[in-house]
Design a protein around this motif. Structure first.
Motif, PDB file in Angstrom:
ATOM      1  N   ARG A 124       0.849  -1.187   0.000  1.00  0.00           N
ATOM      2  CA  ARG A 124       0.000   0.000   0.000  1.00  0.00           C
ATOM      3  C   ARG A 124       0.889   1.244   0.000  1.00  0.00           C
ATOM      4  NH1 ARG A 124      -2.470  -1.682   5.848  1.00  0.00           N
ATOM      5  NH2 ARG A 124      -0.608  -1.365   7.123  1.00  0.00           N
ATOM      6  N   ARG A 125       0.349   2.336  -0.499  1.00  0.00           N
ATOM      7  CA  ARG A 125       1.093   3.595  -0.579  1.00  0.00           C
ATOM      8  C   ARG A 125       0.720   4.488   0.593  1.00  0.00           C
ATOM      9  NH1 ARG A 125      -0.292   6.319  -5.956  1.00  0.00           N
ATOM     10  NH2 ARG A 125       1.422   7.683  -5.367  1.00  0.00           N
ATOM     11  N   LEU A 126       1.678   5.303   1.022  1.00  0.00           N
ATOM     12  CA  LEU A 126       1.460   6.204   2.148  1.00  0.00           C
ATOM     13  C   LEU A 126       1.511   7.652   1.660  1.00  0.00           C
ATOM     14  CD1 LEU A 126       3.744   4.526   4.852  1.00  0.00           C
ATOM     15  CD2 LEU A 126       1.340   4.088   4.355  1.00  0.00           C
ATOM     16  N   LEU A 127       0.465   8.398   1.958  1.00  0.00           N
ATOM     17  CA  LEU A 127       0.381   9.807   1.589  1.00  0.00           C
ATOM     18  C   LEU A 127       0.153  10.638   2.847  1.00  0.00           C
ATOM     19  CD1 LEU A 127      -2.067   9.545  -1.463  1.00  0.00           C
ATOM     20  CD2 LEU A 127       0.427   9.464  -1.508  1.00  0.00           C
ATOM     21  N   TYR A 128       0.900  11.722   2.974  1.00  0.00           N
ATOM     22  CA  TYR A 128       0.682  12.656   4.079  1.00  0.00           C
ATOM     23  C   TYR A 128      -0.144  13.810   3.526  1.00  0.00           C
ATOM     24  CZ  TYR A 128       1.604  15.645   8.105  1.00  0.00           C
ATOM     25  OH  TYR A 128       1.462  16.447   9.220  1.00  0.00           O
ATOM     26  N   ARG A 219      -6.087  22.081  15.484  1.00  0.00           N
ATOM     27  CA  ARG A 219      -7.402  21.710  14.976  1.00  0.00           C
ATOM     28  C   ARG A 219      -7.724  22.378  13.643  1.00  0.00           C
ATOM     29  NH1 ARG A 219      -6.673  18.118  18.131  1.00  0.00           N
ATOM     30  NH2 ARG A 219      -7.874  17.689  19.994  1.00  0.00           N
ATOM     31  N   ASP A 220      -7.050  23.499  13.329  1.00  0.00           N
ATOM     32  CA  ASP A 220      -7.304  24.186  12.067  1.00  0.00           C
ATOM     33  C   ASP A 220      -6.519  23.583  10.916  1.00  0.00           C
ATOM     34  OD1 ASP A 220      -9.068  25.969  13.282  1.00  0.00           O
ATOM     35  OD2 ASP A 220      -7.445  27.340  13.828  1.00  0.00           O
ATOM     36  N   SER A 221      -5.566  22.715  11.208  1.00  0.00           N
ATOM     37  CA  SER A 221      -4.757  22.115  10.142  1.00  0.00           C
ATOM     38  C   SER A 221      -4.512  20.643  10.441  1.00  0.00           C
ATOM     39  CB  SER A 221      -3.430  22.864   9.984  1.00  0.00           C
ATOM     40  OG  SER A 221      -2.711  22.858  11.215  1.00  0.00           O
ATOM     41  N   LEU A 222      -5.576  19.929  10.747  1.00  0.00           N
ATOM     42  CA  LEU A 222      -5.469  18.515  11.100  1.00  0.00           C
ATOM     43  C   LEU A 222      -4.909  17.708   9.931  1.00  0.00           C
ATOM     44  CD1 LEU A 222      -6.236  16.297  13.250  1.00  0.00           C
ATOM     45  CD2 LEU A 222      -8.284  15.950  11.865  1.00  0.00           C
ATOM     46  N   PRO A 223      -3.738  17.086  10.089  1.00  0.00           N
ATOM     47  CA  PRO A 223      -3.185  16.260   9.009  1.00  0.00           C
ATOM     48  C   PRO A 223      -3.772  14.860   9.061  1.00  0.00           C
ATOM     49  CG  PRO A 223      -1.653  16.303  10.837  1.00  0.00           C
ATOM     50  CD  PRO A 223      -2.839  17.138  11.258  1.00  0.00           C
ATOM     51  N   CYS A 224      -3.498  14.089   8.044  1.00  0.00           N
ATOM     52  CA  CYS A 224      -3.987  12.708   7.998  1.00  0.00           C
ATOM     53  C   CYS A 224      -3.017  11.872   7.182  1.00  0.00           C
ATOM     54  CB  CYS A 224      -5.392  12.667   7.379  1.00  0.00           C
ATOM     55  SG  CYS A 224      -6.188  11.047   7.478  1.00  0.00           S
ATOM     56  N   LEU A 225      -2.681  10.701   7.704  1.00  0.00           N
ATOM     57  CA  LEU A 225      -1.853   9.738   6.974  1.00  0.00           C
ATOM     58  C   LEU A 225      -2.799   8.809   6.214  1.00  0.00           C
ATOM     59  CD1 LEU A 225       1.039   8.651   6.472  1.00  0.00           C
ATOM     60  CD2 LEU A 225       0.679   7.104   8.397  1.00  0.00           C
ATOM     61  N   VAL A 226      -2.832   8.961   4.894  1.00  0.00           N
ATOM     62  CA  VAL A 226      -3.756   8.207   4.059  1.00  0.00           C
ATOM     63  C   VAL A 226      -3.028   7.017   3.442  1.00  0.00           C
ATOM     64  CG1 VAL A 226      -5.307   8.287   2.074  1.00  0.00           C
ATOM     65  CG2 VAL A 226      -5.089  10.281   3.572  1.00  0.00           C
ATOM     66  N   LYS A 227      -3.616   5.835   3.591  1.00  0.00           N
ATOM     67  CA  LYS A 227      -3.031   4.610   3.043  1.00  0.00           C
ATOM     68  C   LYS A 227      -3.864   4.173   1.839  1.00  0.00           C
ATOM     69  CE  LYS A 227      -0.987   3.374   7.462  1.00  0.00           C
ATOM     70  NZ  LYS A 227      -0.533   2.296   8.361  1.00  0.00           N
ATOM     71  N   VAL A 281      -1.438  11.908  14.554  1.00  0.00           N
ATOM     72  CA  VAL A 281      -1.821  11.941  13.146  1.00  0.00           C
ATOM     73  C   VAL A 281      -2.729  10.745  12.869  1.00  0.00           C
ATOM     74  CG1 VAL A 281      -1.023  11.952  10.766  1.00  0.00           C
ATOM     75  CG2 VAL A 281       0.370  13.025  12.545  1.00  0.00           C
ATOM     76  N   PRO A 282      -4.027  10.961  12.697  1.00  0.00           N
ATOM     77  CA  PRO A 282      -4.927   9.833  12.411  1.00  0.00           C
ATOM     78  C   PRO A 282      -4.598   9.208  11.066  1.00  0.00           C
ATOM     79  CG  PRO A 282      -6.062  11.919  12.109  1.00  0.00           C
ATOM     80  CD  PRO A 282      -4.732  12.246  12.724  1.00  0.00           C
ATOM     81  N   SER A 283      -4.879   7.923  10.949  1.00  0.00           N
ATOM     82  CA  SER A 283      -4.671   7.208   9.693  1.00  0.00           C
ATOM     83  C   SER A 283      -6.020   6.895   9.055  1.00  0.00           C
ATOM     84  CB  SER A 283      -3.910   5.899   9.929  1.00  0.00           C
ATOM     85  OG  SER A 283      -2.590   6.155  10.363  1.00  0.00           O
ATOM     86  N   LEU A 284      -6.040   6.977   7.742  1.00  0.00           N
ATOM     87  CA  LEU A 284      -7.246   6.638   7.002  1.00  0.00           C
ATOM     88  C   LEU A 284      -6.885   5.605   5.954  1.00  0.00           C
ATOM     89  CD1 LEU A 284     -10.023   9.003   5.772  1.00  0.00           C
ATOM     90  CD2 LEU A 284      -9.054   7.354   4.191  1.00  0.00           C
ATOM     91  N   HIS A 285      -7.476   4.426   6.073  1.00  0.00           N
ATOM     92  CA  HIS A 285      -7.270   3.361   5.091  1.00  0.00           C
ATOM     93  C   HIS A 285      -8.276   3.578   3.968  1.00  0.00           C
ATOM     94  CE1 HIS A 285      -4.545   0.848   7.631  1.00  0.00           C
ATOM     95  NE2 HIS A 285      -5.121   1.592   8.560  1.00  0.00           N
TER      96      HIS A 285
END
Length: 539
Positions: A124-128, A219-227, A281-285
């Motif tokens: 799987r690929r990882l995107l910030y 909270r104004d710039s919440l990042p997410c690690l997307v898989k 940093v929450p992750s989203l699959h």
């Protein structure tokens, strides 16, 4: 025959596992799923788009992050700020004689040896990803109703203990598809086998958790690690804006400092939890992703069909408003409208065809404090991504405009000029006074010149530099012609009044946003004779 009523939002992993079990039960070899889907994504796509249920999926952002339960389906809208490469994970494995899947989830341990024939390693690929830089409040998707929906969905859990035994989870919180009774084999396996479901992992608490706790997060710039799973690399590019729909995972108890690799990593890849701890940093699959356009940021926009009378009415009304804001300077208003409609249509050698940077001159500090402020408000109300930058010697000497690669943490550190396509930058040069530029200031001035002339930004990878294409509208306010940013149009600003400050009704603003988005996206054709005229004008 009616299919199973999967609870896609509350229990997306249940739908993934049940479809996997059904496919394996039909005799399909798990090796055929390497880099492919077995039909689960089609079910989600049917639910979200064919049945128009996308609005039922909560949006993950700074306003809702404390109310969305982990392991549920969420949406995240953001810009791809960094691409972290690929990682291997145990996608399928044999538990006794039964194949299980770990797709779209985080696993704390590897159930079998890596060289075992009873497992499949998938990639799987990882995107910030981050919220789009300069995103204006009217273009945000989160509403008070969305927050209330997330709060209502968790209110019934508030009185429950944070730690519940597995049986309590089974009876109260584990959704079962419509055609699965509590005594069915699939439901029984989910209850009896903790390793088959991350919901039942006491470490993660699953749906028992009343809400997500992510400390020390802006909270104004919440990042997410997307898989990302099973998608060609060409579909997703740096700085593209996407909506990702997938399974939210997090671990609120993981310490921020570096931790030892768990059994799952097995040395297969870098431990991303070091630089992107799940408690921050929450992750989203990602199950489904789609590239967003300006239309996706419009709220209650008029019909998107560009009928001539609608376009004409919107244009005339907007032009009148710009003329009023600019102190009845009709010429400046016309060029301002053309500037707001400009975009890069094509590239020929080093020429970005379609860009129209605008430099309004004859503007002093006093004039800028009046008209510059009004103009900034108008542009923010019309375009989804905007930034206003007071340009000073100190800013040039200290700002980080270009993204830079930090190899120690394996991160691309963002810069001010890492922007989404269609962003608007307004520079106030009336603040610029005599001073000395240091080496960083000279470099920043060069970067601004290149963006204005070529619509390119140079990314610094330490050992080399890479030019990235951009499509950014540039507006410069200055007393004389800008020496830093050579604009396409130099327009002396000549107001005859103080300018209007009338409040524009919301429905009128929505019509103007629709007009700008529609006209900018329309195809066009320049005849050969007109191309010659344009070429002579450029030369």
């Amino acid at each position: 025959m009616v299919g199973p009523m999967y609870d896609f939002v509350a229990n997306p992993l249940g739908a993934v596992r049940l479809t996997f079990d059904k496919t394996i039960g039909s005799g399909t070899d798990p090796s055929s799923f390497d880099g492919k889907d077995w039909g689960a994504v089609d079910l989600f796509r049917h639910f979200l788009f064919d049945q128009a249920r996308l609005s039922q999926v909560p949006i993950l952002d700074g306003a809702t992050v404390n109310w969305i339960k982990p392991n549920t389906l969420v949406r995240f809208r953001g810009m791809i700020q960094d691409m972290l490469g690929n990682e291997l994970y145990v996608g399928a494995y044999k538990d006794g004689s039964v194949w299980r899947t770990n797709k779209f989830m985080d696993i704390s341990q590897c159930p079998v040896e890596l060289n075992s024939p009873d497992m499949r390693l998938w990639e799987r690929r990882l995107l910030y990803c981050v919220p789009v830089p300069g995103l204006n409040s009217w273009a945000e998707s989160t509403s008070e109703a969305a927050v209330n929906m997330c709060m209502d969905s968790t209110s019934e859990q508030r009185d429950k203990r944070r730690r519940m035994d597995i049986e309590a989870v089974d009876h109260n919180d584990f959704p079962v598809s419509g055609d699965e009774s509590e005594d069915s084999p699939s439901a029984k396996r989910m209850r009896e086998d903790p390793s088959s479901s991350q919901y039942l992992d006491p470490k993660n608490e699953g749906p028992c958790s009343s809400h997500v706790i992510l400390p020390d997060v802006d909270r104004d710039s919440l990042p997410c690690l997307v898989k990302i799973y099973d998608s060609p690399e060409s579909e997703l590019k740096l700085n593209d804006v996407f909506e990702f729909v997938g399974v939210l995972t997090f671990d609120s108890e993981l310490p921020s400092e570096k931790v030892d690799q768990d059994e799952f990593s097995n040395g297969l890849c870098d431990d991303v939890s070091v630089n992107f701890p799940p408690n921050k940093v929450p992750s989203l699959h990602c199950v489904i992703h789609r590239k967003l356009t300006v239309y996706d940021f419009l709220q209650n926009s008029p019909p998107t069909e560009p009928k001539p009378h609608l376009v004409k009415e919107a244009r005339e009304a907007l032009l009148r408003h710009l003329t009023s804001i600019l102190g009845n300077d009709g010429v400046a208003a016309h060029f301002m409208l053309l500037h707001l409609l400009s975009r890069v249509h094509a590239r020929a050698d080093n020429v970005a065809v379609g860009k129209l940077s605008l430099n309004l001159t004859c503007i002093s500090k006093e004039i800028a404090s009046v008209f510059g402020t009004k103009l900034s408000i108008v542009i923010k109300n019309l375009l989804p991504f905007t930034k206003c930058i007071p340009l000073t010697v100190e800013y040039l000497n200290t700002a980080s405009l270009a993204p830079k690669k930090d190899y120690q943490i394996n991160r691309l550190i963002p810069g001010v000029l890492q922007l989404a396509e269609g962003s608007h930058l307004m520079f106030d040069e009336t603040c610029l006074e005599t001073g000395t530029l240091n080496s960083a200031g000279v470099e920043n001035a060069r970067l601004l010149k290149a963006l204005t002339e070529l619509q390119k930004v140079e990314y610094d990878f330490k050992y080399y530099k890479m030019e990235m294409m951009a499509d950014v509208q540039m507006l410069i306010l200055s007393e004389g012609k800008s020496n830093i940013m050579p604009a396409d149009i130099i327009m002396p600003f000549q107001p005859s009044s103080a300018g209007s400050s009338d409040v524009v009704p919301a429905e009128v603003l929505e019509a103007w946003r629709w007009y700008l988005a529609t006209v900018r996206s329309m195809p066009h054709l320049i005849e050969a004779e007109m191309q010659k005229v344009c070429a002579r004008f450029i030369l």
